[in-house]
Design an enzyme around this catalytic site. Sequence first.
Site, mmCIF file in Angstrom:
data_model
loop_
_atom_site.group_PDB
_atom_site.id
_atom_site.type_symbol
_atom_site.label_atom_id
_atom_site.label_comp_id
_atom_site.label_asym_id
_atom_site.label_seq_id
_atom_site.Cartn_x
_atom_site.Cartn_y
_atom_site.Cartn_z
ATOM 1 N N GLY A 37 0.824 -1.206 0.000
ATOM 2 C CA GLY A 37 0.000 0.000 0.000
ATOM 3 C C GLY A 37 0.856 1.252 0.000
ATOM 4 N N LYS A 90 1.518 -15.841 6.899
ATOM 5 C CA LYS A 90 1.256 -15.283 8.227
ATOM 6 C C LYS A 90 0.219 -14.170 8.152
ATOM 7 C CE LYS A 90 5.524 -16.067 10.873
ATOM 8 N NZ LYS A 90 6.659 -15.376 11.523
ATOM 9 N N LYS A 104 -15.188 -10.718 17.232
ATOM 10 C CA LYS A 104 -15.878 -11.469 18.286
ATOM 11 C C LYS A 104 -16.033 -10.618 19.546
ATOM 12 C CE LYS A 104 -15.235 -15.521 21.278
ATOM 13 N NZ LYS A 104 -14.304 -16.611 21.634
ATOM 14 N N ARG A 105 -14.967 -9.916 19.935
ATOM 15 C CA ARG A 105 -14.997 -9.124 21.170
ATOM 16 C C ARG A 105 -15.992 -7.968 21.094
ATOM 17 N NH1 ARG A 105 -9.489 -10.220 20.998
ATOM 18 N NH2 ARG A 105 -9.060 -8.272 19.896
ATOM 19 N N TYR A 144 0.015 -17.951 -0.922
ATOM 20 C CA TYR A 144 -1.154 -17.077 -1.079
ATOM 21 C C TYR A 144 -2.437 -17.903 -1.193
ATOM 22 C CZ TYR A 144 -4.103 -13.349 -3.044
ATOM 23 O OH TYR A 144 -5.108 -12.441 -3.266
ATOM 24 N N LYS A 148 -5.188 -18.009 1.869
ATOM 25 C CA LYS A 148 -6.551 -17.519 1.715
ATOM 26 C C LYS A 148 -7.574 -18.628 1.980
ATOM 27 C CE LYS A 148 -6.047 -13.154 0.366
ATOM 28 N NZ LYS A 148 -6.684 -12.001 1.032
ATOM 29 N N TYR A 158 -15.235 -19.484 13.080
ATOM 30 C CA TYR A 158 -15.614 -18.450 14.036
ATOM 31 C C TYR A 158 -17.120 -18.174 13.967
ATOM 32 C CZ TYR A 158 -11.294 -16.726 16.182
ATOM 33 O OH TYR A 158 -10.148 -16.595 16.951
ATOM 34 N N ARG A 185 1.124 -7.493 -11.742
ATOM 35 C CA ARG A 185 -0.030 -8.161 -12.340
ATOM 36 C C ARG A 185 -0.150 -7.776 -13.803
ATOM 37 N NH1 ARG A 185 -4.207 -7.520 -7.262
ATOM 38 N NH2 ARG A 185 -2.983 -5.628 -6.930
#
Length: 314
Positions: A37, A90, A104-105, A144, A148, A158, A185
């Site tokens: 980015g 990661k 969730k929190r 990748y 994903k 979840y 790309r």
Amino acid sequence: MKRILITGGAGFIGSHLCKQLLKEGNEVLCVDNYFTGSKENILELLDNPYFELIRRDVTEPFYAEVDEIYNLACPASPVHYQYNPIKTIKTSVMGAINMLGLAKRVKAKILQASTSEVYGDPAVHPQPESYWGNVNPIGTRSCYDEGKRCAETLFMDYHTQNGVAIKIARIFNTYGPHMNINDGRVVSNFIVQALQGEPLTIFGDGSQTRSFQYVDDLISGLTCLMSTNAEVTGPVNLGNPQECTMLQLAETIIDLTGSSSQVVFHPLPLDDPQQRRPDISIARELLQDWEPQIDLKQGLSHTIAYFEKQLSSK
């Protein structure tokens, strides 16, 4: 007004999403580590009092009070995600865990930006969401692809175990302004090569196909998916079913740029898919009649104008 967190918000797609959500009257929290980015993508938003920018890596836990989360953080082109494959997986897996934990929190709705790469080199064409894919788990693209795929699993677990409100979007090849000049790309490569009078590099014989959607159509699809009721979790394909070969794409870009560039051919990279085209029947049914509106030549013209400006400024 909703408070919306966008990971990867300074990236190509994320920056467009930030702009659209602000335009709709929301408060936007943009998180990015600037690996792919750029602040340039969001410069025009920095003076907006409802926009907040935080430099952070999604592999680290993050805490904020938000209503919705768009999890876009991850390098998406082979050049970038193969640069550090361990970091890539990661980002997909630990990033998903951290963002799902946050959702969730605070009981936020969360959308995962998944990819058509979960289908690998598909044996089914076009690809519906019911197709499980044909992915090499130990190949050069697996950091990748499998990252994903694992993220999708985490999202669904979840949801079923903890009741987190999830959305999964499988994004097909997308292009438009804010792509990096060195993105790697095919659309950006071809446009930059054509504008600079260099040969357009095609890997393979040029007969392999892709389906390209303009970024505005994708942003519309993502926001429509996020706004669906709780029963709609996805995955939902978001792409343009208009299919073309790499050779057709190269010829179109040469024509639109008025370039004198020629086409050169190189060996096809390992595990590169031969064909890619989305079945968007589910999106048409569930997303308020969503369908891509911008055809390839129109979208490429906008993108070429952006790259012309970028190249002239450099």
